[in-house]
Scaffold this motif. Structure first.
Motif, mmCIF file in Angstrom:
data_model
loop_
_atom_site.group_PDB
_atom_site.id
_atom_site.type_symbol
_atom_site.label_atom_id
_atom_site.label_comp_id
_atom_site.label_asym_id
_atom_site.label_seq_id
_atom_site.Cartn_x
_atom_site.Cartn_y
_atom_site.Cartn_z
ATOM 1 N N ALA A 175 8.012 -10.885 3.413
ATOM 2 C CA ALA A 175 8.968 -10.403 2.408
ATOM 3 C C ALA A 175 10.283 -11.158 2.603
ATOM 4 O O ALA A 175 10.471 -11.856 3.607
ATOM 5 C CB ALA A 175 9.182 -8.903 2.558
ATOM 6 N N ARG A 176 11.172 -10.954 1.661
ATOM 7 C CA ARG A 176 12.425 -11.697 1.608
ATOM 8 C C ARG A 176 13.188 -11.750 2.944
ATOM 9 O O ARG A 176 13.426 -10.716 3.581
ATOM 10 C CB ARG A 176 13.333 -11.018 0.571
ATOM 11 N N GLN A 229 11.302 -9.227 13.033
ATOM 12 C CA GLN A 229 10.418 -9.704 14.095
ATOM 13 C C GLN A 229 9.501 -8.549 14.450
ATOM 14 O O GLN A 229 9.663 -7.909 15.493
ATOM 15 C CB GLN A 229 11.225 -10.227 15.301
ATOM 16 N N TRP A 230 8.593 -8.251 13.543
ATOM 17 C CA TRP A 230 7.626 -7.210 13.814
ATOM 18 C C TRP A 230 6.481 -7.808 14.621
ATOM 19 O O TRP A 230 6.470 -9.024 14.908
ATOM 20 C CB TRP A 230 7.133 -6.578 12.494
ATOM 21 N N VAL A 282 10.879 1.525 9.818
ATOM 22 C CA VAL A 282 10.805 0.158 9.315
ATOM 23 C C VAL A 282 10.323 0.206 7.875
ATOM 24 O O VAL A 282 9.211 0.621 7.598
ATOM 25 C CB VAL A 282 9.879 -0.685 10.204
ATOM 26 N N LYS A 283 11.205 -0.175 6.958
ATOM 27 C CA LYS A 283 10.876 -0.059 5.536
ATOM 28 C C LYS A 283 10.087 -1.262 5.043
ATOM 29 O O LYS A 283 9.129 -1.128 4.300
ATOM 30 C CB LYS A 283 12.161 0.092 4.701
ATOM 31 N N VAL A 284 10.533 -2.444 5.444
ATOM 32 C CA VAL A 284 9.920 -3.674 4.941
ATOM 33 C C VAL A 284 9.669 -4.619 6.106
ATOM 34 O O VAL A 284 10.612 -5.001 6.795
ATOM 35 C CB VAL A 284 10.865 -4.402 3.944
ATOM 36 N N ILE A 285 8.431 -4.964 6.344
ATOM 37 C CA ILE A 285 8.156 -5.969 7.371
ATOM 38 C C ILE A 285 8.373 -7.341 6.747
ATOM 39 O O ILE A 285 7.733 -7.681 5.761
ATOM 40 C CB ILE A 285 6.737 -5.800 7.930
ATOM 41 N N ARG A 286 9.321 -8.091 7.299
ATOM 42 C CA ARG A 286 9.686 -9.379 6.697
ATOM 43 C C ARG A 286 9.047 -10.560 7.410
ATOM 44 O O ARG A 286 8.763 -11.586 6.811
ATOM 45 C CB ARG A 286 11.207 -9.542 6.698
ATOM 46 N N PHE A 287 8.875 -10.418 8.731
ATOM 47 C CA PHE A 287 8.385 -11.526 9.558
ATOM 48 C C PHE A 287 7.673 -10.857 10.720
ATOM 49 O O PHE A 287 8.197 -9.905 11.294
ATOM 50 C CB PHE A 287 9.590 -12.331 10.046
#
Ligand code: 5GW
Ligand code: MN
Length: 242
Positions: free
Chosen positions: A107-108, A213-214, A224-229
């Motif tokens: 995600a972004r 950094q998930w 954690v709402k949005v996992i980005r990386f």
């Protein structure tokens, strides 16, 4: 502002196999609409996949020695980034992120992540109390952090900021890694330990949440709402030398 964002990533030995997904997902999500320059450090330049890059995005391959002992390269990662900043990146970019290659964007990841010195709270430690942080605890190491100090446990897989500030970080960490090596001591989590020590006395100007950094081994939690990386699950026996 016409900013250029550098991204360094090491892909030594079999880790070149992570580059395709890393780069393809970065093209979708990482700093879209900025100028981006990827710097891929590898011993296998011929195995770097050709990924279609959007306009304003470039990739440089920088050859580094391979080794059967990853520790030899790992210990030199800060030095290699420092040298690349001196030789090339300082002229070509404004901000820099140094990332692990065994990862994907989902995600972004945008301008909100920029700052003079940027770090991420480690996904396994954001709820842990300080006594559980896996800092280096032996005073003989230059990465030593006493039990009653420390703000957060930072992830070693992501750090960044202005090219100037990250240059200083890599220089200091490199010197401390080398001093430890001369004293035959290796910090508990190598570079991550040295990064944590550096950031204790040089506070990050921006702290990113574990969304940046998930770890795919960890089930998503409500905070954690949005996992980005995130770090992908890897087969250690298959990818690591000896
Ligand atoms: C790392 C550990 C043991 C043996 C080899 C490596 C290794 C790491 C390697 O052979 N090649 C390589 O390019 N790396 C780089 O170091 C990758 O960019 C990788 O993402 C980074 C950190 O190593 P990781 O991802 O295996 O470490 P963890 O702690 O994130 O699992
Ligand atoms: Mn990793």
């Amino acid at each position: 502002m016409n900013l250029t964002i550098a991204t360094t990533v090491f892909a030594v030995g079999k880790y070149v196999r992570f580059l395709q997904d890393f780069l393809e997902t970065a093209e979708k999500h990482f700093m879209v609409d900025f100028n981006v320059r990827y710097y891929v450090f590898t011993d296998r330049p011929d195995d770097v996949p050709s990924v279609n890059l959007s306009q304003g995005r470039h990739l440089s391959v920088i050859q580094v020695p391979g080794s059967n002992r990853w520790q030899e390269i790992s210990a030199r990662r800060m030095e290699i980034i420092q040298t690349a900043i001196e030789r090339q990146i300082s002229r070509e970019a404004d901000y820099i992120f140094c990332l692990d290659v065994d990862s994907k964007f989902h995600a972004r990841w945008g301008a909100e992540s920029l700052g003079r010195l940027v770090a991420v709270i480690h996904p396994w430690f954001y709820q842990a109390t300080r006594d559980l942080f896996t800092y280096e605890r032996r005073p003989a190491s230059t990465a030593y952090i006493p039990m009653d100090e420390g703000d957060y446990y930072y992830a070693g897989a992501v750090f960044g900021g202005s090219v100037e500030d990250v240059y200083t970080l890599t220089k200091v960490c490199r010197n401390q890694l080398e001093e430890d090596a001369r004293n035959s001591i290796e910090a508990a989590w190598q570079e991550e330990s040295h990064l944590n020590r550096y950031l204790l006395y040089n506070k990050p100007s921006k702290l990113l949440s574990p969304e940046y950094q998930w770890d795919d081994k960890k089930t998503k939690t409500n905070e954690v709402k949005v996992i980005r990386f995130s770090s992908v699950i890897k087969n250690y026996a298959e990818i690591r030398p000896n």
